[in-house]
Design an enzyme around this catalytic site. Structure first.
Site, PDB file in Angstrom:
ATOM      1  N   CYS A  38      91.125  34.184  29.501  1.00  0.00           N
ATOM      2  CA  CYS A  38      91.963  33.601  30.542  1.00  0.00           C
ATOM      3  C   CYS A  38      92.887  32.491  30.055  1.00  0.00           C
ATOM      4  CB  CYS A  38      91.161  33.069  31.708  1.00  0.00           C
ATOM      5  SG  CYS A  38      90.021  34.271  32.394  1.00  0.00           S
ATOM      6  N   GLY A  53      94.782  36.911  28.484  1.00  0.00           N
ATOM      7  CA  GLY A  53      94.158  37.798  29.458  1.00  0.00           C
ATOM      8  C   GLY A  53      95.168  38.769  30.005  1.00  0.00           C
ATOM      9  N   ASN A 105      89.274  29.054  32.952  1.00  0.00           N
ATOM     10  CA  ASN A 105      89.175  29.602  31.602  1.00  0.00           C
ATOM     11  C   ASN A 105      87.858  29.108  31.031  1.00  0.00           C
ATOM     12  OD1 ASN A 105      90.841  28.887  28.430  1.00  0.00           O
ATOM     13  ND2 ASN A 105      89.518  30.573  28.983  1.00  0.00           N
ATOM     14  N   GLY A 106      86.955  30.035  30.758  1.00  0.00           N
ATOM     15  CA  GLY A 106      85.668  29.629  30.194  1.00  0.00           C
ATOM     16  C   GLY A 106      84.538  30.465  30.752  1.00  0.00           C
ATOM     17  N   CYS A 112      86.542  25.352  20.638  1.00  0.00           N
ATOM     18  CA  CYS A 112      86.226  26.644  20.022  1.00  0.00           C
ATOM     19  C   CYS A 112      87.055  26.827  18.745  1.00  0.00           C
ATOM     20  CB  CYS A 112      86.553  27.752  21.015  1.00  0.00           C
ATOM     21  SG  CYS A 112      86.493  29.403  20.307  1.00  0.00           S
ATOM     22  N   TYR A 122      91.966  32.848  15.762  1.00  0.00           N
ATOM     23  CA  TYR A 122      92.440  34.107  16.330  1.00  0.00           C
ATOM     24  C   TYR A 122      93.041  33.999  17.725  1.00  0.00           C
ATOM     25  CZ  TYR A 122      91.883  38.695  18.568  1.00  0.00           C
ATOM     26  OH  TYR A 122      92.093  39.843  19.267  1.00  0.00           O
ATOM     27  N   SER A 148      97.239  39.404  13.760  1.00  0.00           N
ATOM     28  CA  SER A 148      96.636  38.087  13.570  1.00  0.00           C
ATOM     29  C   SER A 148      96.233  37.804  12.120  1.00  0.00           C
ATOM     30  CB  SER A 148      95.435  37.911  14.502  1.00  0.00           C
ATOM     31  OG  SER A 148      94.586  39.020  14.380  1.00  0.00           O
ATOM     32  N   ASP A 187      92.175  39.823   6.904  1.00  0.00           N
ATOM     33  CA  ASP A 187      91.972  39.910   8.363  1.00  0.00           C
ATOM     34  C   ASP A 187      91.249  38.641   8.804  1.00  0.00           C
ATOM     35  OD1 ASP A 187      92.090  40.931  10.891  1.00  0.00           O
ATOM     36  OD2 ASP A 187      90.899  42.722  10.484  1.00  0.00           O
ATOM     37  N   ASP A 188      91.232  38.401  10.123  1.00  0.00           N
ATOM     38  CA  ASP A 188      90.645  37.134  10.584  1.00  0.00           C
ATOM     39  C   ASP A 188      89.161  37.219  10.882  1.00  0.00           C
ATOM     40  OD1 ASP A 188      90.670  38.417  13.128  1.00  0.00           O
ATOM     41  OD2 ASP A 188      92.735  37.767  13.361  1.00  0.00           O
ATOM     42  N   CYS A 205      78.720  34.719  21.857  1.00  0.00           N
ATOM     43  CA  CYS A 205      79.310  33.528  22.473  1.00  0.00           C
ATOM     44  C   CYS A 205      78.889  33.469  23.934  1.00  0.00           C
ATOM     45  CB  CYS A 205      80.835  33.612  22.389  1.00  0.00           C
ATOM     46  SG  CYS A 205      81.665  32.239  23.229  1.00  0.00           S
ATOM     47  N   CYS A 214      83.243  23.889  18.041  1.00  0.00           N
ATOM     48  CA  CYS A 214      82.139  24.819  18.244  1.00  0.00           C
ATOM     49  C   CYS A 214      82.308  25.920  17.208  1.00  0.00           C
ATOM     50  CB  CYS A 214      82.177  25.425  19.646  1.00  0.00           C
ATOM     51  SG  CYS A 214      80.916  26.711  19.855  1.00  0.00           S
ATOM     52  N   CYS A 267      79.093  30.937  17.080  1.00  0.00           N
ATOM     53  CA  CYS A 267      79.007  32.369  16.762  1.00  0.00           C
ATOM     54  C   CYS A 267      78.944  32.592  15.255  1.00  0.00           C
ATOM     55  CB  CYS A 267      80.164  33.127  17.396  1.00  0.00           C
ATOM     56  SG  CYS A 267      81.776  32.465  16.976  1.00  0.00           S
TER      57      CYS A 267
HETATM   58  S1  SF4 Z   1      80.535  30.577  20.117  1.00  0.00           S
HETATM   59 FE1  SF4 Z   1      82.322  31.139  18.824  1.00  0.00          FE
HETATM   60  S2  SF4 Z   1      83.804  32.102  20.211  1.00  0.00           S
HETATM   61 FE2  SF4 Z   1      82.302  30.992  21.488  1.00  0.00          FE
HETATM   62  S3  SF4 Z   1      83.181  28.969  21.846  1.00  0.00           S
HETATM   63 FE3  SF4 Z   1      81.874  28.781  20.037  1.00  0.00          FE
HETATM   64  S4  SF4 Z   1      83.237  29.197  18.274  1.00  0.00           S
HETATM   65 FE4  SF4 Z   1      84.284  29.927  20.123  1.00  0.00          FE
END
Ligand code: SF4
Length: 493
Positions: free
Chosen positions: A5, A32, A106-107, A255, A261, A302, A364-365, A401, A452, A455
């Site tokens: 979003c 989105g 968004n979230g 994030c 990406y 990307s 690639d990312d 995530c 963050c 993941c």
């Molecule tokens: S878990 Fe990964 S995709 Fe989700 S907010 Fe954290 S860094 Fe971003």
């Protein structure tokens, strides 16, 4: 991995806010593509228009001309919770007394079930996180018995009461008859920035947007990013800021995938341009995992900036080896590896003369299931590549995530259960290397900024639901509730 979003808000009396909102959410289309919508206020009443589809599908000149007003908000949606259907398109609207408010999100909240249960809502009543938050806010409004509008500041007061009990990731933009508001969660997982219309000494409007290109497109000047936990209120008196979430809970964790990406390359986050950061990721990757080759190519689109950085750092020519069908939309692919590989072939086609007989570095990312990279390696070999070396501009994605990005279950994340040698064999490449987390953070180049990277590491900075953590095979440190029945305490970030 899919974005979740884009949000936009504008206060600009007499400046055609519907058109500005259209332009803003069009600039956020990449976040989105399932539905688009906007709410416009003429100072007394709100009108909401939303539908499934792209911004240009939902809105045309005639629709925009029917939306006069001085303030507005807009939304583009990719669903992570709540089905991809009209009733979940945003903005969400609630009427209160003789007026109402609209909300775009968004979230992803991580305590939705607990909030709904505490509010006495029956399972199935709440369609989405946004629906729940709108309901919680509406319950905080004392609706005047005579149907007149709620008292001045009622939405702000409701927000100050509701925001502290929300957990997880949220960047909201809200609109009532006379205010536009924006807020970020305590960790600032998702971006949100403030822009100004007109000169600094005499602004004639204000803009909120998920990303800075949405400010650029409406002619706004970037002012600043909203702070995690901050509520910004815009009305005819200007811009005010309130601390909606106690400062002790504020713990910035943007994030990191916004840089890798999700965000547009022309976005600026933490004061850094995303494209330049992606180029530096490629440069660091070249230093960390060099390889002799004849051509460096990025997987469109990307992977391209990191490929440019890799080429610059190594002196290996950068070129195009695959052409992307630019008219391909959001491809609906039925589950199943074969169907997914067909989807990649529909999207990408090789340039044989650039490939034949060459040793190629493919940048690639991310690797999620490995579908794209496997199909790309096969395509390159069939087109005559002598060697294929895969370089990934972020560390392996190992964990799901819970903060608003659609990442598959852990058992589908190929890096979570494969060694590098196994991956090389499965993907059909001569070598594979990932950028380290340390180098990724260094490439972004925002010293002291919080990210963050759950993941990549399994260290979740905010509690995640036990049920989801269990299905996702969460790490041992996060698999048992430590301090709450319903939630998993985060592992040290
Ligand atoms: S878990 Fe990964 S995709 Fe989700 S907010 Fe954290 S860094 Fe971003």
């Amino acid at each position: 991995m899919k974005e979740a979003c884009g949000v936009f808000g504008v206060y600009a009396p007499g400046q055609g806010v519907a058109q500005l909102t259209f332009d803003g959410i069009y600039a956020l289309q990449h976040r989105g593509q399932e539905s688009a919508g906007m709410a416009v206020s003429d100072g007394e009443a709100l009108t909401v228009v939303k539908d499934m589809g792209l911004v240009t599908t939902v809105f045309d000149e005639r629709t925009l001309a029917c939306l006069p007003g001085d303030l507005a908000m807009g939304h583009t949606r990719y669903s992570t919770t709540g089905a991809s259907e009209w009733r979940n398109a945003q903005p969400v609207y609630r009427s209160v007394g003789g007026s109402g408010f609209a909300l775009g999100h968004n979230g992803n909240l991580t305590n939705t079930a607990a909030l709904a249960a505490e509010a006495g809502m029956l399972p199935g009543v709440i369609a989405s996180d946004s629906d729940l938050v709108a309901e919680l806010l509406a319950r905080r409004f004392p609706a005047p018995a005579d149907g007149s509008p709620p008292a001045e500041g009622a939405l702000e007061k409701a927000l100050m009461a509701v925001l502290p009990v929300l957990e997880g990731a949220f960047s909201f933009v809200l609109l009532d008859a006379t205010h536009v508001m924006g807020v970020r969660d305590a960790h600032g997982f998702r971006p949100l920035c403030l822009g100004r219309l007109g000169p600094a000494d005499q602004p004639d409007g204000w803009v909120l947007a998920s990303e800075t290109p949405a400010l650029d497109i409406v002619g706004a000047t970037f002012v600043r990013e909203l702070e995690p936990g901050e509520l910004v209120i815009i009305d005819d008196s200007g811009v005010r800021s309130a601390q909606a979430i106690a400062v002790e809970r504020v713990d910035p964790h943007l994030c990191i995938f916004e840089f890798v990406y999700f965000a547009r390359p022309d976005s600026r986050l933490y004061g850094r341009e995303v494209h330049a950061a992606r180029r530096r990721m490629g440069e660091k990757l070249a230093a960390q995992a060099p390889v002799d080759a004849d051509l460096v190519m990025g997987v469109p689109e990307s992977g391209v900036p990191a490929a440019e950085g890799f080429a610059t750092a190594t002196g290996i020519p950068h070129g195009q080896a695959l052409v992307k069908n630019r008219y391909i939309g959001r491809t609906f692919i039925t589950p199943g590896q074969g169907a997914r590989e067909d989807g990649v072939r529909r999207k990408l086609n090789p340039l044989r003369e650039n490939i034949d007989g060459k040793r190629i570095v493919v940048v690639d990312d991310t690797i999620v299931r490995g579908t794209t990279q496997r199909a790309v390696a096969k395509m390159l070999r069939e087109a005559g590549a002598r060697e294929v070396h895969l370089r990934i501009s972020c560390p392996p994605v190992m964990w799901p995530c819970f903060y608003g990005i659609d990442i598959p279950r852990r058992d589908e994340l190929i890096a979570a259960h494969s060694s590098i040698a196994e991956l090389e064999e499965y993907l059909g490449v001569d070598s594979l290397a990932y950028l380290s987390l340390e180098n990724l953070v260094a490439a972004i180049g925002a010293p002291g900024a919080g990210f963050c990277s759950a993941c990549l590491t399994g260290n979740y900075p905010a509690p995640v639901p036990v049920t989801l953590a269990a299905t996702a095979s969460a790490p041992a440190s996060a698999s048992a509730p430590a301090s709450a029945e319903r939630h998993v305490s985060p592992a040290p970030a």
